[in-house]
Structures are given as C-alpha cells and as structure tokens.
Scaffold this motif. Structure first.
Motif, PDB file in Angstrom:
ATOM      1  N   ASP A 109       0.829  -1.208   0.000  1.00 30.29           N
ATOM      2  CA  ASP A 109       0.000   0.000   0.000  1.00 30.29           C
ATOM      3  C   ASP A 109       0.865   1.261   0.000  1.00 30.29           C
ATOM      4  O   ASP A 109       0.598   2.216  -0.754  1.00 30.29           O
ATOM      5  CB  ASP A 109      -0.921  -0.022   1.216  1.00 30.29           C
ATOM      6  CG  ASP A 109      -1.861   1.164   1.249  1.00 30.29           C
ATOM      7  OD1 ASP A 109      -2.617   1.352   0.283  1.00 30.29           O
ATOM      8  OD2 ASP A 109      -1.833   1.909   2.256  1.00 30.29           O
TER       9      ASP A 109
ATOM     10  N   ARG B 283       0.871   3.990  -3.042  1.00 28.68           N
ATOM     11  CA  ARG B 283       0.479   5.373  -2.780  1.00 28.68           C
ATOM     12  C   ARG B 283       1.622   6.328  -3.112  1.00 28.68           C
ATOM     13  O   ARG B 283       1.403   7.411  -3.667  1.00 28.68           O
ATOM     14  CB  ARG B 283       0.010   5.528  -1.342  1.00 28.68           C
ATOM     15  CG  ARG B 283      -1.374   4.930  -1.130  1.00 28.68           C
ATOM     16  CD  ARG B 283      -1.999   5.244   0.214  1.00 28.68           C
ATOM     17  NE  ARG B 283      -1.360   4.492   1.299  1.00 28.68           N
ATOM     18  CZ  ARG B 283      -0.599   5.025   2.237  1.00 28.68           C
ATOM     19  NH1 ARG B 283      -0.324   6.325   2.214  1.00 28.68           N
ATOM     20  NH2 ARG B 283      -0.081   4.277   3.184  1.00 28.68           N
ATOM     21  N   ASP B 284       2.858   5.926  -2.795  1.00 27.54           N
ATOM     22  CA  ASP B 284       4.011   6.756  -3.174  1.00 27.54           C
ATOM     23  C   ASP B 284       4.112   6.906  -4.687  1.00 27.54           C
ATOM     24  O   ASP B 284       4.583   7.943  -5.186  1.00 27.54           O
ATOM     25  CB  ASP B 284       5.311   6.139  -2.645  1.00 27.54           C
ATOM     26  CG  ASP B 284       5.469   6.297  -1.134  1.00 27.54           C
ATOM     27  OD1 ASP B 284       4.706   7.094  -0.541  1.00 27.54           O
ATOM     28  OD2 ASP B 284       6.335   5.613  -0.562  1.00 27.54           O
TER      29      ASP B 284
ATOM     30  N   ALA C 105      -4.849   1.542  -1.551  1.00 26.44           N
ATOM     31  CA  ALA C 105      -4.286   1.206  -2.861  1.00 26.44           C
ATOM     32  C   ALA C 105      -4.501  -0.252  -3.244  1.00 26.44           C
ATOM     33  O   ALA C 105      -4.057  -0.675  -4.310  1.00 26.44           O
ATOM     34  CB  ALA C 105      -2.792   1.534  -2.883  1.00 26.44           C
TER      35      ALA C 105
END
Length: 421
Positions: free
Chosen positions: A157, A161-162, A203
C-alpha cells in the motif's frame, strides 16, 4: 507490426544453439518458410524440438477440459516464458496467463497480455510502481496477486500510494497448503487479519482467495480435497462477512499440474455467492508435458476418460564417443537437458534416416556438455548416430533454449518458439 510479428523478424545467428549455421542472417520468418527438415536441413546437435502435433493436442485438450468443468484457465506461463505460446493458450480460451515474478509480467505485457495472475507475493517498490503505471495507463489491463501478511500489505500500500496509483491493485489472500509448506497464511484467523489489513489499504482491493495445492504435505487425494475445501470455505466466510464488497467478481484460484482433477471436483461445489465467482485454474506444465515427473503425476492418469496429455519435447544429440561396449557419450549435457527432476530418457536411435527404439541404452549421468550412456549387450549404437531423448520438467527445458524448432512428425520444421527467462 505486432510484437509477435516482430519476433519473426529477428535475425538467426550464434545466439540460438542447434539452428543451421548456414541460416545466419535469415530472419526467423524466412527460415520457417524454408520448412527445413530437422534431420537433413543443417540443424546441429544438440537440438531441442517441440512436436507440432502434440503441442496442438495438449492445447486443445486443456481447453476442452476447462470448458467441461466450468473453469476459467490462466496457465502458468513460467513453464515456458514463450509469448507465442501465451497467445496460443489465449486463443484456446485462456482467461489470461499466470506468472511468478515481475520480470515475467514485463515480458507478458510487452507482448500484449491483458490479464495476469501473479502467483506470488509482491513487495518490491520498483515493481509495484511499474505495475501501477501499467494499470493506470491501460484500463483494459488486469493484474491479481497474492498477499499473505499484514506487513506485506502495508508495504504494498505504501509503495503504490508513493507511486500515485490511481487504480487499486487487486489481491487475493493466499492460504498456505499446510505447516511447513511454501508461502501463504497458515490459519483462517490470520487470513482474516490479512483481509482486514487490505480493507484498510486504499491502494489495494480484496477480490478473492487462492493457493497452490501442490504444496500440501504428503499429498494424496483425500488431503488435497480437504485443503481445497478449506480454500472454498474461506471464500464463503469472507463473502458472508462482506469482505468482497468492492469487487463485482470473486476469484477462487488453485491448480498446479498434479491435482487439477481435485480442483475441478471441489470448485464444482462452490455455492452461490454475493457476486459471480471466477473459478481460476492455473496448470501450466500441460502445454509441452514431459516424459518424466509430470507424465507420472498428471491427473489424466487418474481419470483416463478425460483424455491424455502427450510429451511434446525431444532432445536430439549425437554419439561422439564409444569408448567401450558398455559406454557411450552424446554431445548434450546439463546446459541442454532438464535434469532437476530426473535424467533424460533414451527413446530412439536414428541412423541413415531410420529410427528404431533405443533398446539397451540408458542415460546414467550428465556433465556440462555430455550425457553418459550405459549400453547393454542388445544396444546397437555407433559414433555418429542421433539419439532422441525424452525430458522431465518443462520449466527447465524451456529455459535452456531461447529459440526452439517446432517440427512435424516427419521432421519438417514449421515454426520457431522464442523464450525469455
């Protein structure tokens, strides 16, 4: 020009062992159009060949099997890592292709595969960034992968997300085949904890459950059926708890090449759930089958009325030394032959265009570039003879040969299969 068409424009040269030296500079398409004979067309030993007829038979048999049992099919592509075979499997009804590591997904995507089941955990940020970009730029692409731990879910996740992922990545909770087995969650309570972690990960999206029954300890029909019923029960309980609320299709997946009959039996018992179920079988070794390990364990041995797979590989080598009546050597060894699940099997001897059974001949060991043969009193073997050998384990056969001739029964080579490992 499609990526598959471009394969046919690749030049034949020193990279591809076994091919005719006088074909250097031709494209693969041009060489295939010549329809050379494997035995008289300048091919150099050792040379691995696929049977055109047996390959087609195996493709058709598993297509029929999957339809008969109401299964979607995502054959494990790590067996061959051959984009042409990926496409032929899809043309024969495959839902998509199963793979094991991100590099293999990159190969599949380079050749247009739109559905991938990644039968492995994935926590590498670089790979997740690339997969996220593939999902975000191609709405038609779908990838499903395993999760089996809360820390793994959190790493995935965070990496997605990054990367700025716009689409969530579909995941299935992997149920381990038992204590001491390979990857996967060991207990149903731990499975629920992993599912809760996915629900808390923006995510990711939980779409099902999966596993690999080939890892069941001391596997037998009773143990494998029992584990598969655990897997189905896990899906049912997750559905009752509303854990699949973000998906419109529940994935339940299993099926290596040893127990797909058990998968068909148990998946037929899956009850109606809150949304349609994708019953996804992942057997891969069928495409070429083999003459050793997989031939012994194929489920078609247990259920012969379903048909029979046929070994499609044969490795041809030449007798280069006959130092004694009991011993001979051919010019194929570990770099050419699969040997991790059994030594090659001497099958036929070819001399002056005539083939006969390899009576009294056995492979006893492999060096890097030689096979050691024991020859009994009944063996008729001379220096210069060609020896055709059957192989065990398709995966490690394909990965030794980057371009494999496909030959008809009379030796006419009609195609060449490119592999990537």
């Amino acid at each position: 020009m499609s990526p598959l068409d471009r394969l046919a424009e690749e030049l034949v040269d020193h990279r591809f062992k076994g091919l005719p030296p006088d074909a250097d500079g031709l494209t693969v398409r041009e060489l295939a159009a010549q329809r050379r004979n494997l035995f008289t067309g300048g091919f150099a030993t050792p040379v691995l060949a696929l049977s055109a007829e047996r390959l087609q038979h195996n493709l058709e048999l598993m297509e029929t099997y999957s339809v008969r049992h109401g299964l979607a099919f995502a054959p494990h592509g790590k067996t061959s890592m051959a984009p042409q075979l990926f496409q032929r499997q899809i043309d024969h009804g495959a839902w998509g292709i199963t793979l094991a590591v991100p590099h293999q997904v990159r190969v599949a995507r380079a050749f247009g595969v739109q559905r991938v089941f990644l039968a492995n955990e994935l926590v590498d940020p670089a790979a997740l960034k690339w997969i996220s970009a593939q999902l975000d730029t191609d709405p038609g692409f779908r990838l499903v992968c395993y999760v089996d731990s809360v820390p793994g879910v959190r790493l995935m996740d965070a990496a997605l997300r990054d990367a700025g992922a716009a689409r969530p990545l579909d995941v299935v909770v992997e149920l381990a085949a038992g204590d001491g087995a390979r990857t996967g969650v060991r207990t149903e309570a731990e499975c629920a904890a992993v599912a809760d972690a996915v629900a808390a990960a923006p995510a990711l999206r939980l779409v099902g459950v999966a596993g690999y029954e080939g890892e069941v300890p001391q596997a037998n029909p009773e143990r494998v059926h029992a584990w598969l019923r655990r897997l189905v029960s896990l899906a049912v309980e997750f559905d009752k708890a509303g854990r699949f609320g973000k998906t419109d299709e529940i994935v339940v997946s299993a099926g290596g090449s040893a127990w797909f009959d058990a998968v068909a039996d148990v998946f037929a018992e899956i009850p109606e759930l809150s949304c349609p179920v994708l019953k996804l079988l992942r057997s891969g070794a069928y495409v070429s089958h083999d003459d050793g390990h997989y031939r012994k364990i194929t489920p078609f041995n247990r259920v012969p009325e379903e048909g029979a797979l046929e070994p499609a590989f044969r490795l041809w080598a030449q007798v280069v030394s006959r130092p004694s009546p009991e011993q001979a050597f051919v010019n194929a060894g570990k770099r050419d032959a699969a040997y991790d699940l059994g030594l090659p099997l001497a099958q036929v001897v070819r001399r002056d265009g005539v083939e006969r059974p390899a009576t009294g001949i056995s492979v006893t060991a492999l060096s890097d570039q030689h096979a050691w043969l024991h020859t009994g009193p009944e063996a008729d073997l001379q220096v210069g003879d060609w020896l055709g050998m059957g192989l065990s384990h398709p995966c490690t056969s394909f990965d030794k040969w980057p371009l494999i001739p496909v030959a008809e029964a009379d030796g006419t080579v009609v195609d060449y299969i490119r592999t990537y490992f």
